[in-house]
Every structure is written in structure tokens, then in C-alpha cells.
Design a protein around this motif. Sequence first.
Motif, mmCIF file in Angstrom:
data_model
loop_
_atom_site.group_PDB
_atom_site.id
_atom_site.type_symbol
_atom_site.label_atom_id
_atom_site.label_comp_id
_atom_site.label_asym_id
_atom_site.label_seq_id
_atom_site.Cartn_x
_atom_site.Cartn_y
_atom_site.Cartn_z
ATOM 1 N N PHE A 278 0.823 -1.205 0.000
ATOM 2 C CA PHE A 278 0.000 0.000 0.000
ATOM 3 C C PHE A 278 0.862 1.262 0.000
ATOM 4 N N THR A 279 1.858 1.315 0.882
ATOM 5 C CA THR A 279 2.689 2.521 0.991
ATOM 6 C C THR A 279 3.426 2.774 -0.319
ATOM 7 N N HIS A 280 3.919 1.712 -0.919
ATOM 8 C CA HIS A 280 4.610 1.837 -2.203
ATOM 9 C C HIS A 280 3.669 2.365 -3.287
ATOM 10 N N ASP A 281 2.521 1.708 -3.447
ATOM 11 C CA ASP A 281 1.576 2.102 -4.505
ATOM 12 C C ASP A 281 1.070 3.531 -4.279
ATOM 13 N N MET A 282 0.658 3.826 -3.058
ATOM 14 C CA MET A 282 0.021 5.116 -2.801
ATOM 15 C C MET A 282 1.021 6.264 -2.936
ATOM 16 N N THR A 283 2.272 6.039 -2.509
ATOM 17 C CA THR A 283 3.297 7.086 -2.667
ATOM 18 C C THR A 283 3.480 7.401 -4.156
ATOM 19 N N GLU A 284 3.554 6.366 -4.968
ATOM 20 C CA GLU A 284 3.700 6.584 -6.425
ATOM 21 C C GLU A 284 2.504 7.327 -6.995
ATOM 22 N N TRP A 285 1.309 6.893 -6.614
ATOM 23 C CA TRP A 285 0.088 7.501 -7.163
ATOM 24 C C TRP A 285 -0.020 8.973 -6.762
ATOM 25 N N LEU A 286 0.323 9.268 -5.502
ATOM 26 C CA LEU A 286 0.238 10.664 -5.039
ATOM 27 C C LEU A 286 1.264 11.531 -5.770
ATOM 28 N N LYS A 287 2.489 11.032 -5.911
ATOM 29 C CA LYS A 287 3.533 11.825 -6.564
ATOM 30 C C LYS A 287 3.217 12.022 -8.044
ATOM 31 N N ALA A 288 2.545 11.051 -8.647
ATOM 32 C CA ALA A 288 2.173 11.164 -10.067
ATOM 33 C C ALA A 288 0.863 11.939 -10.255
ATOM 34 N N GLY A 289 0.271 12.379 -9.172
ATOM 35 C CA GLY A 289 -0.993 13.116 -9.291
ATOM 36 C C GLY A 289 -2.177 12.240 -9.668
ATOM 37 N N ARG A 290 -2.060 10.946 -9.506
ATOM 38 C CA ARG A 290 -3.164 10.046 -9.872
ATOM 39 C C ARG A 290 -4.184 9.903 -8.749
ATOM 40 N N ILE A 291 -3.772 10.207 -7.543
ATOM 41 C CA ILE A 291 -4.721 10.290 -6.420
ATOM 42 C C ILE A 291 -4.739 11.738 -5.950
ATOM 43 N N LYS A 292 -5.902 12.370 -6.094
ATOM 44 C CA LYS A 292 -6.090 13.725 -5.572
ATOM 45 C C LYS A 292 -6.750 13.619 -4.209
ATOM 46 N N TYR A 293 -6.621 14.672 -3.441
ATOM 47 C CA TYR A 293 -7.273 14.626 -2.131
ATOM 48 C C TYR A 293 -7.676 16.024 -1.709
ATOM 49 N N GLN A 294 -8.606 16.058 -0.792
ATOM 50 C CA GLN A 294 -8.963 17.298 -0.119
ATOM 51 C C GLN A 294 -8.742 17.061 1.366
ATOM 52 N N GLU A 295 -8.371 18.106 2.052
ATOM 53 C CA GLU A 295 -8.259 17.985 3.496
ATOM 54 C C GLU A 295 -8.792 19.261 4.121
ATOM 55 N N THR A 296 -9.373 19.111 5.280
ATOM 56 C CA THR A 296 -9.873 20.242 6.046
ATOM 57 C C THR A 296 -9.096 20.227 7.348
ATOM 58 N N ILE A 297 -8.191 21.201 7.499
ATOM 59 C CA ILE A 297 -7.343 21.216 8.686
ATOM 60 C C ILE A 297 -7.796 22.354 9.594
ATOM 61 N N VAL A 298 -8.198 22.020 10.803
ATOM 62 C CA VAL A 298 -8.543 23.061 11.773
ATOM 63 C C VAL A 298 -7.362 23.217 12.713
ATOM 64 N N ASP A 299 -7.114 24.449 13.117
ATOM 65 C CA ASP A 299 -5.927 24.728 13.912
ATOM 66 C C ASP A 299 -6.244 24.796 15.393
ATOM 67 N N GLY A 300 -5.351 24.218 16.185
ATOM 68 C CA GLY A 300 -5.457 24.348 17.636
ATOM 69 C C GLY A 300 -6.024 23.110 18.296
ATOM 70 N N PHE A 301 -5.336 22.642 19.306
ATOM 71 C CA PHE A 301 -5.741 21.430 20.019
ATOM 72 C C PHE A 301 -7.180 21.513 20.488
ATOM 73 N N GLU A 302 -7.582 22.696 20.951
ATOM 74 C CA GLU A 302 -8.907 22.866 21.542
ATOM 75 C C GLU A 302 -10.018 22.766 20.496
ATOM 76 N N SER A 303 -9.655 22.733 19.187
ATOM 77 C CA SER A 303 -10.671 22.622 18.130
ATOM 78 C C SER A 303 -11.105 21.186 17.857
ATOM 79 N N ALA A 304 -10.487 20.211 18.507
ATOM 80 C CA ALA A 304 -10.762 18.807 18.164
ATOM 81 C C ALA A 304 -12.232 18.421 18.322
ATOM 82 N N PRO A 305 -12.908 18.784 19.438
ATOM 83 C CA PRO A 305 -14.323 18.371 19.542
ATOM 84 C C PRO A 305 -15.175 18.948 18.416
ATOM 85 N N GLU A 306 -14.976 20.203 18.114
ATOM 86 C CA GLU A 306 -15.775 20.849 17.064
ATOM 87 C C GLU A 306 -15.482 20.204 15.694
#
Lengths: 326, 326
Positions: A278-306
Motif C-alpha cells: 500500500f505505501t509503495h503504490d500510494m506514494t507513487e500515485w500521489l507523486k504522479a498526481g493520480r490520487i487527488k485529495y482534499q483535506e480540512t485542517i482546523v488549527d489548535g488542540f482545543e478545536s478537536a471536539p468541534e
Amino acid sequence: MQTRQIHLVRRPNGVPVAKDFEIVSSDLAEPRPGEIEVEAVLLSVDPYMRPRLNADQALNEAMLGTGIGRVVSSRDPAIQKGALVRHGAGMRERFVVPAGVVRILHPDPALPLSVYMHALGGTGLTAYGGLLEIGALKDGEQVVVSTAGGAVGSVAAQIAKIRGCHVVGITGSDAKLSWLLDEAGIDAAINYKTSDLPAALAAATPKGIDVYFENVGGAHLDAALKLMNVNGRIPLCGMISTYNGAGEGVNNLFEMIYRRVRMQGFVSTDFAGLNDRFTHDMTEWLKAGRIKYQETIVDGFESAPEALIGLFSGSNAGKMLVRVSD
Amino acid sequence: MQTRQIHLVRRPNGVPVAKDFEIVSSDLAEPRPGEIEVEAVLLSVDPYMRPRLNADQALNEAMLGTGIGRVVSSRDPAIQKGALVRHGAGMRERFVVPAGVVRILHPDPALPLSVYMHALGGTGLTAYGGLLEIGALKDGEQVVVSTAGGAVGSVAAQIAKIRGCHVVGITGSDAKLSWLLDEAGIDAAINYKTSDLPAALAAATPKGIDVYFENVGGAHLDAALKLMNVNGRIPLCGMISTYNGAGEGVNNLFEMIYRRVRMQGFVSTDFAGLNDRFTHDMTEWLKAGRIKYQETIVDGFESAPEALIGLFSGSNAGKMLVRVSD
């Protein structure tokens, strides 16, 4: 020194609310021989946490969970100060643990660290193992993915595309639908909130469904069961429609009989043996742009419950993370 | 000459009634070269016929079905007059077919012919393949069988006993319950009509359930899902609770996830490759008295519709058959 933890202080009734959680300070001991002190860098929040809140998550203890941390002090010769580690120590800002309970992470410098919490982490492995092992995917098959805009679903949908499949995603917003079509490049996407799901799914799957990657249950599952091909497979990854107690019954299971459908539950820890591939395949796919992703990053430890609460209203685009430190 | 057929003349609304069927006479042609004329001896009536009545069973044609017949005239050198054959020619008193569509039956003289329509027929093969192949049964496991008093369920329960398993049967009458305990020798039996099924099933399965052989669906399935062990299997043989349209939704499928349960539909024709092994094993078990059975034989071709209707009110003990001739 003092450090903070997120505690569950009462069991949620339906969708969790802020008052179900509390931020609690306590003393942190010095590491003893064989132990390390770790500061949290990224924390993961995930749908699977919801059923735990009514079961194996203890009250008035740190929320269970996984993350990436940095070693700030080590009394174990195998781990250097400054090392990045994966851990399952839960929602703690800093913690001391035996060195053996973390895994050292060697991130690829061409990729952002955050992908190790989703596409290259447990959610990516869940998609990879669920689709390829439990779903026994064959090249060119007809695939439907529910919660296709989410962290697991979006990876599953794109792995199926890499395998030459016809891929239909089901999602709950037009923004996610556009992302799936325009960025992830799947063949069709359905917003179940604005469509007649059974009709839309039938129209999008003229050759039926060989693999239905399931994260929802209820009416989603009933719609898919009507369209399964003979010898179809349903890897059962999640059932988010039931997690907050408002579950819809499933009425079409009899369709599994004549169609010889196989439905199978799984969890990502089943796939430890796949990790290197998995790590081998996914690293290749991500570097080749074949797997796109979205992420929502909230800042601050106290934001975890929300952040966790937000998962159940669909406030995340893709993987939801909490950044505690850089 | 004239011969009779049972026709479906309208689609049933809920449980079938007598008026849905009609007995129709028509001319029978003489067999041509390569054909045989067969008189019905035994006809099978089975729960799987119910969903067909709203789907692939044509109106105003002979009811689909299987039976044992006797060759009364043959124009094919491979089949002698007087031979017994298995056939899928449906509910016809006499019929002419190409010799190739029947299979010659060589019944063991120590066994009654009727067992070749259940324990040694399709229902026995369904139990054998469903439990051993789809259910991947291991010796000594914890097994629950629904409709355990029926033709398929009673065989599945006893095969599990032969394999050293702890076997619990669910049934709908105290007479069937007594038969299961006293004759079939299973470990526990539950009358779901007079018990609180979830509580009774939990009490009867202190070590959980490894294999749940499913014929019912609905509340039965929900009760079993709560008790499945990790890596448990649910061979999905039938879903009689849904066949007459009054289906109950299933609400506990999420239990499959953390327990890694596999549920899989199947039909007996999947097991053609097992037929020799099955016939060998089952013949031995029957002759040794290790598989007991009940059968309900109604006499007269014209009784076939009433026999089929009776299945859905539980009027049969064990396998339901129609005897057309001796």
C-alpha cells in the motif's frame, strides 16, 4: 509540566454537541528509561469515532484516536529526539509512552506530512484493502462508492479509476460532486440530497454494479442492492446512517440471494499485512498526481471536539485533521 | 391423450390463494425421436417458488418446478422405459421432453424414493453447500439455523451436529421444536412465536455465533447480528419474511463491521460441483440414521397449489411433496 487532553464527559444523545466534551489539564511525568515524550503535531478525527462514544470510549479519559507526533525527549536508544512518529495515544497535547507503542514515520519529502494522516494513513489503507481485498476488485468492473467525497471514499473511487473501472460516486453536496467529477475524474456522481437516489443510481449504472463500497447503509444500500450484478461484492466499511441513532432499516437484502452477492465488514487493522505494498503504490500515485485529495485542517488542540462534531454535518471537504503544532 | 398442468393465472397479492392457480387440461403429443414421455411421481413445492410468482413465472403456463418422474415411453436409446428421472419440467402430470433435459436417478434401494426430493435432492444440497462452502463451517463452531424445522434448515442443523458444532435452531411451532431436540438432536431450539427472540437467542448462544444459516431475514437477522463472533459468516439461503411483501427492515447490519462478518447469498445450482461428494456423504448419513427428516406428502396432482400455499402458513412438517403416482 501541565498538558491538556480532550475528555468525553457524557454520552451523546444523537449528534454529539460541544458539551459532551471537555478540555482537561493535568501533570505530565518525565519519561523513564524506555519511554519517550511526544508532542502532538496532527490529530485525526474520523466517523468511526462516533459509535465508540456510546461504547468503548471511557468517560473522563482522553479521547481514543490516532495522530502524528514529534519526539521531544527520548530515553530509548532506538528513537531520536525530533523523530516523527505515528501513535494511537489519543487526543493528548503531549504524552509519555513506552517507545514500543509508536511507529517511526519517514515521510517522503516530496509530499506534505498531512497525507500520512489520510491517503497514506489509515483511511487510505482502509480504502485500498477494502476495495482490493474485501471487494476483490477486478480491472474494468462497475464500481459505486458511497460518501465518495470523504477521506476513505475519495481514495476508493480513485483506486478503482486507476484499475480501469467505471466509477460512480454518491455524495451529499454539489461542491463535492464537482470535485469528484473535475478533480478526481470519476465517471458519474450523484448528490443524494437533491436526487431520487434509486433512479439516479440506476441511470448511472447501465451495466449494474460489481462492487459497491459502502459507508452509509439505509436507503443507499437498498438502492445499490437492486442493481448488483451476479457475484457482486459489498465491502462494508461504515454505516454512517446508523451512527447517530436515526438508522433506516434495510429492506432489499433478499436481492443478495439470486445475485449471489457477498457483503463483508472490515476494519483497517485487518490490512496490516498489506502495508508495504500500500505505501509503495500510494506514494507513487500521489507523486504522479493520480490520487487527488482534499483535506480540512482546523488549527489548535482545543478545536478537536468541534472538528469531530462537524464530521456529522458534512462540514469537512475530504479528510478532517486538527493541527496542534507545526 | 389429455394431461393436466397447474397454471398460475394471476399474480398473488401477499400470501397466494387457491384462485391464483388453475388446473388446465391439454393434449399430449407422442414423443418424437430423441424424446421421452414421463409421468410425474413426486413434485416438489418450495419457498423459493413464492418470489417467482411475481417475476419469472409466466401466467397461464405450467408452474416451474422440479420432480421425480417415471419414463413411460422412450424414443432415445440411452433411456429405458420404466427409468426414474429427475426433471425440471414443472407441475405437469405427464410430459414429453428431449431425453437430454432429465437426469437418470439410481436410488439406493435401502432408502425411500422421497428422500431424493429433499435430503438427497436440491434442498439437501442447498444445506450442504450453503453450510460447508458459503458458511465455511469449521468443526466445533457455534451455529444457529433459522427455519430449522424446514426441509433445508433441518438438514443444515444436523450436518452441523455431525461436524461437532453447538447447534441452535429457530422454528415456529412447539411440535417442530420437540422434533429438533428429540429427533434431530440439536443442542437448543427456540420457538420465535412464543419467545422474546433476541433474549432467547442470546441465552442459547453463550459463546456467540460463528455461522448463522439464514432463511428468514427481518427480526431474526437483527437478533443474530447482535451475537455474531468476529469473522462470523452468514450464508443467506432465503428470506422468507420478505417473500409475501410484509418484509421487516433490518437495522443491525452495522454489527458486521467491527465483527468482520461475511454475509453471502447463494442458490443450490452453485453447488453442482459438490454433487458427487454430497450424494456420497448424505447417503451414508441417512443409512446410518445420522440425518433424520420429516416429510409432508400430499396425495394427488390437483393438491399442488394447496401444498404450495400451505408452506407459507407452516402447515408442513419438514419437506412438502406432492405424490402424483406410485
